[in-house]
Scaffold this active site. Structure first.
Site, PDB file in Angstrom:
ATOM      1  N   PHE A 123      -5.418 -26.776  15.895  1.00 20.55           N
ATOM      2  CA  PHE A 123      -5.620 -25.914  14.723  1.00 20.55           C
ATOM      3  C   PHE A 123      -7.115 -25.932  14.417  1.00 20.55           C
ATOM      4  CE2 PHE A 123      -5.546 -25.318  10.044  1.00 20.55           C
ATOM      5  CZ  PHE A 123      -4.663 -24.253   9.910  1.00 20.55           C
ATOM      6  N   PRO A 128     -19.015 -26.747  11.469  1.00 21.31           N
ATOM      7  CA  PRO A 128     -20.095 -27.637  11.016  1.00 21.31           C
ATOM      8  C   PRO A 128     -20.497 -27.365   9.560  1.00 21.31           C
ATOM      9  CG  PRO A 128     -20.538 -26.873  13.234  1.00 21.31           C
ATOM     10  CD  PRO A 128     -19.295 -26.158  12.785  1.00 21.31           C
ATOM     11  N   GLY A 131     -16.173 -27.128   5.923  1.00 19.94           N
ATOM     12  CA  GLY A 131     -15.107 -28.141   5.984  1.00 19.94           C
ATOM     13  C   GLY A 131     -14.196 -27.967   4.775  1.00 19.94           C
ATOM     14  N   SER A 132     -14.532 -28.651   3.683  1.00 20.42           N
ATOM     15  CA  SER A 132     -13.761 -28.468   2.439  1.00 20.42           C
ATOM     16  C   SER A 132     -13.836 -27.013   1.984  1.00 20.42           C
ATOM     17  CB  SER A 132     -14.326 -29.354   1.324  1.00 20.42           C
ATOM     18  OG  SER A 132     -14.274 -30.697   1.708  1.00 20.42           O
ATOM     19  N   TRP A 156     -14.570 -31.063  14.926  1.00 20.62           N
ATOM     20  CA  TRP A 156     -13.551 -32.066  14.568  1.00 20.62           C
ATOM     21  C   TRP A 156     -12.146 -31.613  14.960  1.00 20.62           C
ATOM     22  CZ3 TRP A 156     -16.865 -35.538  13.654  1.00 20.62           C
ATOM     23  CH2 TRP A 156     -17.896 -35.387  12.740  1.00 20.62           C
ATOM     24  N   GLN A 336      -6.717 -58.879   4.463  1.00 17.89           N
ATOM     25  CA  GLN A 336      -7.009 -60.036   3.614  1.00 17.89           C
ATOM     26  C   GLN A 336      -5.935 -61.119   3.773  1.00 17.89           C
ATOM     27  OE1 GLN A 336      -9.827 -60.097   2.154  1.00 17.89           O
ATOM     28  NE2 GLN A 336      -9.633 -62.007   1.036  1.00 17.89           N
ATOM     29  N   GLY A 339      -6.393 -63.225   6.708  1.00 15.29           N
ATOM     30  CA  GLY A 339      -7.612 -64.040   6.784  1.00 15.29           C
ATOM     31  C   GLY A 339      -8.446 -63.636   7.999  1.00 15.29           C
ATOM     32  N   GLU A 363      -7.231 -32.684   6.825  1.00 17.75           N
ATOM     33  CA  GLU A 363      -6.293 -31.764   6.143  1.00 17.75           C
ATOM     34  C   GLU A 363      -6.566 -31.697   4.631  1.00 17.75           C
ATOM     35  OE1 GLU A 363      -2.407 -31.108   7.561  1.00 17.75           O
ATOM     36  OE2 GLU A 363      -2.917 -31.722   9.596  1.00 17.75           O
TER      37      GLU A 363
END
Ligand code: CAA
Ligand code: FAD
Length: 382
Positions: A123, A128, A131-132, A156, A336, A339, A363
């Site tokens: 898709f 470049p 995007g948004s 992308w 976390q 550890g 997306e």
């Protein structure tokens, strides 16, 4: 309301879980390290019907509902988020887009092999400099009578190096803004289509991401989707469904990391007892389990709304926003709990933490989901 899964849904979930544990788990660390995903695994996913889950059987799909799809996506994502995004793009962006808006000829020619997994789809919306702000398309599709001439760069693009069918958005009438954009089906081996190098990513490293350049690519008019100028709406409608898939991916990453953390906490001893007996660890596990369940309810709700043929854009954005934030938080906590062991590749959770990050970006970023949600709720408010 019924939160108990039907026998069929349980079977689908089990099939995906078994496949993920038996086929995807071995080698997932190596695939992440060396950035590849074997064709053979895609073949196996296709044989199980995972590449065209919501496509009607007459077009070679499994004919299942969206809930089945998110159940499978969650199980696959628990083990391998790269496999999941390959599946998600093919199912909910490419197959769904063609099934909903394609002509009969487009369905026969492209949807059937895509749904059977004989070929893969990609898709191509992002650029470049778009995007948004997806309507700021620079790629052009010049109307030349029988065909369009496609020029520009997409970046992308998931599955770009392995897909045969590209759904490409491009601007035909710049003066009309988003209403001038068209969507096209382009075959990846047509003259003038050029692939960039594989991106070297933080996470979902098994997934193939590249830029794609179009130089004077001739696209027959019958490969346009919908009416002239329908391309932006096509992309937005398609992404509404796609975001449910990514929400399920995020949910799966979170649930997979949580399951590993829970197991580890009962096995690892510190101060003479399993660390699960320390309240600080118990509370982390409680918060992880609660947030994951809340994310799952939102994902199921979005899938349900879609399956009822009700407007679902608000819920898909809510599910994607919430599940991706949960995935990021849970995977950090899972590291976390492990550890130092959480910081090395053998324990998987560091990969999951890297994989989780993309679900807040693609997306539509978390900021864009908030924008979509706020537009919906303000519109409803009147
Ligand atoms: N359904 C139908 N129509 C829609 C719509 C929807 N969901 N969203 C917008 N539209 C229509 C609007 O009604 C408007 O039409 P009218 O002028 O006729 O009213 C037109 O589209 C323009 O809409 P907006 O003014 O709302 O457009 P905008 O420029 O403000 O942008 C946006 C809206 C929500 C921010 C959009 O640009 C967006 O979603 N951006 C994010 C892009 C994105 O998600 N990209 C993902 C790429 S694919 C991917 O990432 C795959 C992967 O990783 C695996
Ligand atoms: P920008 O739009 O430049 O955003 C930068 C920052 O500004 C973000 O934090 C963003 O949220 C914020 N921002 C921007 N506008 C606003 C606003 N109005 N309000 C508040 N904050 C804002 N695209 C495809 O078309 N197909 C694919 O298959 C695909 N796969 C991808 C796979 C990967 C691994 C990656 C990294 C991306 C992929 N994308 C794909 C692109 C992805 O959808 C975009 O990266 C994403 O939509 C964001 O666009 P951008 O990177 O240009 O960031």
């Amino acid at each position: 309301m019924d939160f108990v899964l039907s026998e069929e849904h349980q079977m689908i979930r089990k099939a995906a879980k078994d496949f993920a544990e038996q086929e995807l788990l071995p080698g997932v660390i190596d695939r992440d390290e060396h950035q590849y995903f074997p064709e053979e695994l895609i073949r196996k996913m296709a044989d199980l019907g995972f590449m065209g889950m919501m496509v009607r059987t007459e077009y070679g799909g499994a004919g299942l509902d969206t809930l089945s799809y998110v159940l499978a996506m969650e199980e696959i994502s628990k083990i391998d988020a790269s496999a999941a995004v390959c599946m998600s793009v093919n199912n909910s962006l490419v197959c769904w887009g063609i099934q909903e808006y394609g002509t009969e000829e487009q369905k026969q020619r492209y949807l059937t092999p895509l749904a059977k997994g004989e070929c893969l789809g990609a898709f191509l919306l992002s650029e470049p400099e778009a995007g948004s702000d997806a309507s700021a398309q620079h790629t052009t599709a010049q109307d030349c009578g029988d065909y369009y001439l496609l020029n520009g760069v997409k970046n992308w693009i998931t599955n770009a190096g392995i897909a045969k069918v590209f759904l490409v958005m491009a601007q035909t009438h710049p003066e009309r803004g988003s209403h001038g954009i068209n969507a096209f089906i382009v075959e990846s081996d047509w003259p003038g289509v050029k692939l960039g190098a594989k991106e070297n990513k933080m996470g979902i490293r098994g997934s193939d991401t590249r830029s794609v350049t179009f130089q004077d690519v001739k696209v027959p008019k019958q490969n346009r989707i919908g009416e002239d100028g329908f391309g932006f709406k096509f992309a937005m409608k398609t992404l509404e469904g796609g975001r449910i898939g990514i929400a399920a991916q995020a949910l799966g990453i979170a649930a997979g990391a949580y399951e590993r953390a829970l197991r580890y906490a009962t096995e690892r001893k510190a101060f003479g007892v399993p660390i699960a007996q320390h309240q600080a660890i118990q509370f982390k596990l409680a918060d992880m389990a609660t947030r994951i369940e809340a994310a799952r309810m939102l994902v199921w709700k979005a899938a349900w709304e879609k399956d009822q043929n009700r407007p679902f854009g608000l819920y898909s954005s809510m599910a994607k926003l919430y599940a991706s934030e949960v995935a990021m938080w849970v995977t950090i906590e899972a590291v976390q709990i492990h550890g130092g062991y959480g910081y090395v590749k053998e324990y998987h959770v560091e990969r999951m933490m890297r994989d989780a990050k993309i679900t807040q970006i693609y997306e539509g970023t978390s900021e864009i989901q908030r924008l979509v949600i706020s537009r919906h709720i303000l519109q409803q408010h009147g």
